[in-house]
Structures are given as structure tokens and as C-alpha cells.
Motif scaffolding. Structure first.
Motif, PDB file in Angstrom:
ATOM      1  N   THR A 267       0.519  -1.246  -0.094  1.00  0.00           N
ATOM      2  CA  THR A 267       0.354  -0.437   0.026  1.00  0.00           C
ATOM      3  C   THR A 267       0.728   0.813  -0.179  1.00  0.00           C
ATOM      4  N   ARG A 268      -0.086   2.307   0.194  1.00  0.00           N
ATOM      5  CA  ARG A 268       1.102   3.946  -0.015  1.00  0.00           C
ATOM      6  C   ARG A 268       1.528   4.026   1.194  1.00  0.00           C
ATOM      7  N   GLU A 271      -0.290   5.909   3.393  1.00  0.00           N
ATOM      8  CA  GLU A 271      -1.604   4.963   4.468  1.00  0.00           C
ATOM      9  C   GLU A 271      -0.417   4.020   5.372  1.00  0.00           C
ATOM     10  N   GLY A 273       1.795   2.245   4.575  1.00  0.00           N
ATOM     11  CA  GLY A 273       2.403   1.122   4.051  1.00  0.00           C
ATOM     12  C   GLY A 273       4.202   1.215   2.954  1.00  0.00           C
TER      13      GLY A 273
END
Length: 440
Positions: A267-268, A271, A273
Motif C-alpha cells: 500500500t501507499r 497510508e 505502507g
């Protein structure tokens, strides 16, 4: 014979470099140099059987004049790589490789993300691209390590979760479950600034599968039970009971055919991640005087290492993609001549020239069977790739002493020259700098 101490992953970088120096001082006969280079070598600081010192030595054994490290999410190899290269009289380019989101979350939300649902150069995810940052000045290494730290930490946690998912599969097979700390983290250099990748997990899983099914035909039967089909090109090595690289060979097959069964999408970074936006990495790289590159893969017709399926990637929309890369301020594209067809290479080269992008070559090294050489670079049509490699050598060395000497710095003494001419000039300078230091 090469001293084992050069490739001792448990030793300190200084002791490995000293072992290399002692060996070189003993006067071994080294093979003739070629015109070749390799800017895409992984070391133990991501996943590879080679320490930085050994990577340099293997490169020199292959006749390379330049070696370059691009460990995943890590710059930890850089110091040792440069020291070892100097001992061997080689040019060195240091950097890292990372995965990025090609579009920001805002672009996706606004419907301005044409590549968000496309496979780029990453077989495992859509909208996610591999890129490299190369030619990092020595003085910027601490900043790079700080930049990469949250990425490394997030990747560690995701790999831990994938290990739990992989263990469910292993126990169903009657295999020994993996201990994340000893079997995965324990074979990495995470504590020394390295990163943990899917390959660490797959190597540990390969070892557990071999222990469960044994070697030879019984392994082939076990893989069939798992639904893994052995390609004809790999059958002999995977059923060879004496194969010293069996876990590495099986790793590649599992990556191509089995990883998706327990893969957890990254994920980003924003976020929590591990995936920063491409524009952010490009901006960071340029701010420290490094060269960010998009890593062109192209449609895969056959995988040299067995770790990629035959699959379509960027070729159907390559014109649009390269234009977007230029809009993101990427100054360079890197690719691997042995992995692409002549038609693919001609096309990516033409697009790079049309958009004023530097072409950087390299051959991905992370397995013990892989050759460090790139004979394509001896062909006249690839002479410009040798120029760009030597330009990166000069860029990294000069910008470490004076940032304004960087190839892309606006105050560069040659800034008024077109970029292609500047690359040629820096290429000549890179060759001169290494020649004056003494070639082994």
C-alpha cells in the motif's frame, strides 16, 4: 582461488574489503577487460548470494569495467562497493531500486490516472512501477537511508504477514512452518540497513519444500501436488539431486507460479505502507544530486531466470507511458539488453531520445547462476550505453566533491550543452578518472 572472506556475509564490510585487498596484492591473474558494464547488481543488502565486495570481484572476473549496485530499498552496499571497485580499478555506480505508485492518490480520485489499473514493469501489482535511483553522491547516503527507512520497515511488516499466509500452505503440505525471525529475517541484512524482500520469504519456503519432499523426482512430484508446473527448461536442474543452487532455482519458479497464492499487495507510504509516489522519489533523487530512472521491462516472451511468466507489460502503451515519465521529470530510463528483443530495444531507445532521456543499461543480478556480463554492449548500436555508464561514474565521483559538478545540476559547467552531448563529455571524463586511478 578467491578467499571466502570476500563473500562472508557475517563479516564487516571493512574486513571484506581488506580480504579483497590482500588477495589483489597477492598478484592473481585477472582476465582481460571488455567494454562491458553492469549497473543493476543486487547484493546481500537486498537478496543476492554476493556481498558488495564479491559482486565487484565477480564483475571483474567477467571483464567488466564498471559495476553498479541497486539494492531494493537500501543504500547499505554503497561504501563497500566503491571501496572494492577502487581496489580492482573499476568504475562504480551506486544506488537503490524501489517500487512506487505511478500516480498519486489525488490523481486516482480525480480520474487522472491512466496507468493505475495497468501492469507496468511489476508482475505482482497494477499501477506499481520499479524505478532506480543511481549515481548517488557519497555525502547523500545518510539522507537516502533516512528516506528509505520507513519503506524498509513497512516492507518488513508486510513480509511478516505474508509469512503467516505461507505457513498455512506449508503446514497443509506437511512441511515445517517458517519462523519469521530466524528463517526470513535471519537470512537478511535488515539489521545492517538492508531490506527484506519476497525473495527472502520464497528462499525460506523453497528450503522448507525441499526438506518436505526431498530432492530429485520426489520434489517434482511434490511440486505437481502443489499445482506448480516445471517448465521443460528447468526440469533437469530442479530434479538434479546434486544441484547446489536448488533453493535458488526453486525460488524463481515459485515467484512466477506460486507467489500470488499468499501475496499481500503493498500500500501507499502515506497510508503506512511502503509505496511512495513516483514524483516524490524523482524529486528526492534530484534534490540529492542522483539520477532517477524508470526501469523498462517490456512484454516478456521468455524469462532468463524463470522468475517471470510470459506476460504483457508496457509495450502496448509505451509511447503514452514514456511521455508521462517525462512529465514526472524522470531524466532517464534503464533497461536490460539481454532481456529484450531487438525491436523492443530499438523502440525504447527511440522514445528515450525523443523525450531527451538518458539511457542506462544493466542486467539484474540476484541469483548464483546469472552471468555478470552483457555482451550486447560490445555492439556498435549500444555504444551510447557505454557512454552513459561512464557518465554516471563521473557524475557520482565529481558531485561527491562538488554538487554543482553533477550531470544534471543547473550550475554544471557544461549545462549549456544538450544533455546527449553532456553525457558523452562526462563519459570521456569517467573513463579518464578510472584510468588515472589504475586498472587492475
Amino acid at each position: 582461488m578467491t578467499p571466502e572472506a570476500v563473500n562472508d556475509s557475517a563479516a564487516s564490510p571493512d574486513s571484506r574489503v581488506e580480504a579483497l585487498r590482500t588477495w589483489v596484492d597477492s598478484g592473481p591473474e585477472l582476465p582481460p577487460l571488455t567494454v562491458e558494464s553492469n549497473n543493476h547488481i543486487h547484493t546481500i543488502y537486498s537478496f543476492s548470494p554476493y556481498t558488495p565486495a564479491m559482486a565487484c570481484l565477480r564483475g571483474r572476473d567477467a571483464g567488466l569495467q564498471v559495476v553498479g549496485s541497486v539494492d531494493h530499498d537500501s543504500i547499505a552496499a554503497a561504501g563497500e562497493m566503491r571501496d572494492a571497485g577502487a581496489i580492482l580499478g573499476m568504475g562504480v555506480v551506486t544506488g537503490f531500486e524501489c517500487r512506487v505508485m505511478l500516480h498519486s492518490a489525488e490523481e486516482v480520485a480525480a480520474g487522472r490516472a491512466p496507468f493505475a489499473t495497468r501492469k507496468l514493469n511489476n508482475p505482482d501489482s497494477q499501477g506499481v512501477a520499479y524505478m532506480t535511483v543511481q549515481g548517488i553522491p557519497a555525502g547523500a547516503r545518510a539522507a537516502v537511508a533516512d528516506f528509505l527507512r520507513p519503506i524498509r520497515e513497512a516492507r518488513l511488516e508486510r513480509t511478516k504477514d505474508m509469512t503467516a499466509a505461507a505457513n498455512a500452505i506449508l503446514t497443509d503440505l506437511g512441511a515445517q512452518a517458517l519462523d519469521f525471525e530466524s528463517d526470513v529475517v535471519g537470512i537478511s541484512q535488515f539489521a545492517s540497513g538492508g531490506t527484506i524482500t519476497e525473495r527472502h520469504l520464497l528462499f525460506a519456503m523453497s528450503s522448507a519444500i525441499i526438506a518436505r519432499f526431498g530432492r530429485g523426482q520426489s520434489l517434482a512430484e511434490g511440486l505437481a501436488e502443489m499445482g506448480v508446473e516445471i517448465p521443460d527448461a528447468l526440469r533437469d536442474v530442479l530434479t538434479d539431486r546434486q544441484n547446489p543452487f536448488l533453493a535458488h532455482d526453486l525460488l524463481g519458479l515459485l515467484k512466477a507460479q506460486f507467489l500470488h497464492r499468499f501475496y499481500i499487495q503493498p500500500t501507499r507510504l502515506e497510508e503506512g505502507g511502503e509505496l511512495p509516489d513516483a514524483r516524490g522519489v524523482v524529486d528526492f533523487a534530484l534534490s540529492i544530486g542522483a539520477i532517477p530512472c524508470y526501469a523498462y521491462l517490456g512484454d516478456v516472451f521468455a524469462s532468463p531466470t524463470g522468475d517471470k511468466k510470459v506476460e504483457a507489460f508496457e509495450d502496448s502503451y509505451l509511447d503514452e507511458l514514456v511521455a508521462h515519465l517525462a512529465d514526472l521529470s524522470f531524466p532517464a530510463i534503464t533497461f536490460m539488453p539481454p532481456r529484450n528483443t531487438p525491436e523492443q530495444l530499438q523502440r525504447i531507445s527511440a522514445l528515450a531520445a525523443a523525450h531527451g532521456l538518458i539511457e542506462v543499461s544493466g542486467v539484474d543480478i540476484n541469483q548464483p547462476r546469472q552471468s555478470f556480463s552483457c555482451p550486447e554492449l560490445a555492439e556498435p548500436r549500444f555504444a551510447h550505453l557505454n557512454d552513459s555508464t561512464w557518465a554516471l561514474v563521473a557524475h557520482e565521483e565529481l558531485s561527491a566533491a562538488d554538487p554543482t559538478s553533477g550531470l544534471l545540476h543547473p550550475d554544471n559547467p557544461l549545462a549549456e550543452l544538450p544533455l546527449a552531448e553532456r553525457v558523452i563529455a562526462y563519459g570521456k571524463l569517467g573513463r579518464k578518472l578510472v584510468a588515472e586511478s589504475g586498472v587492475a
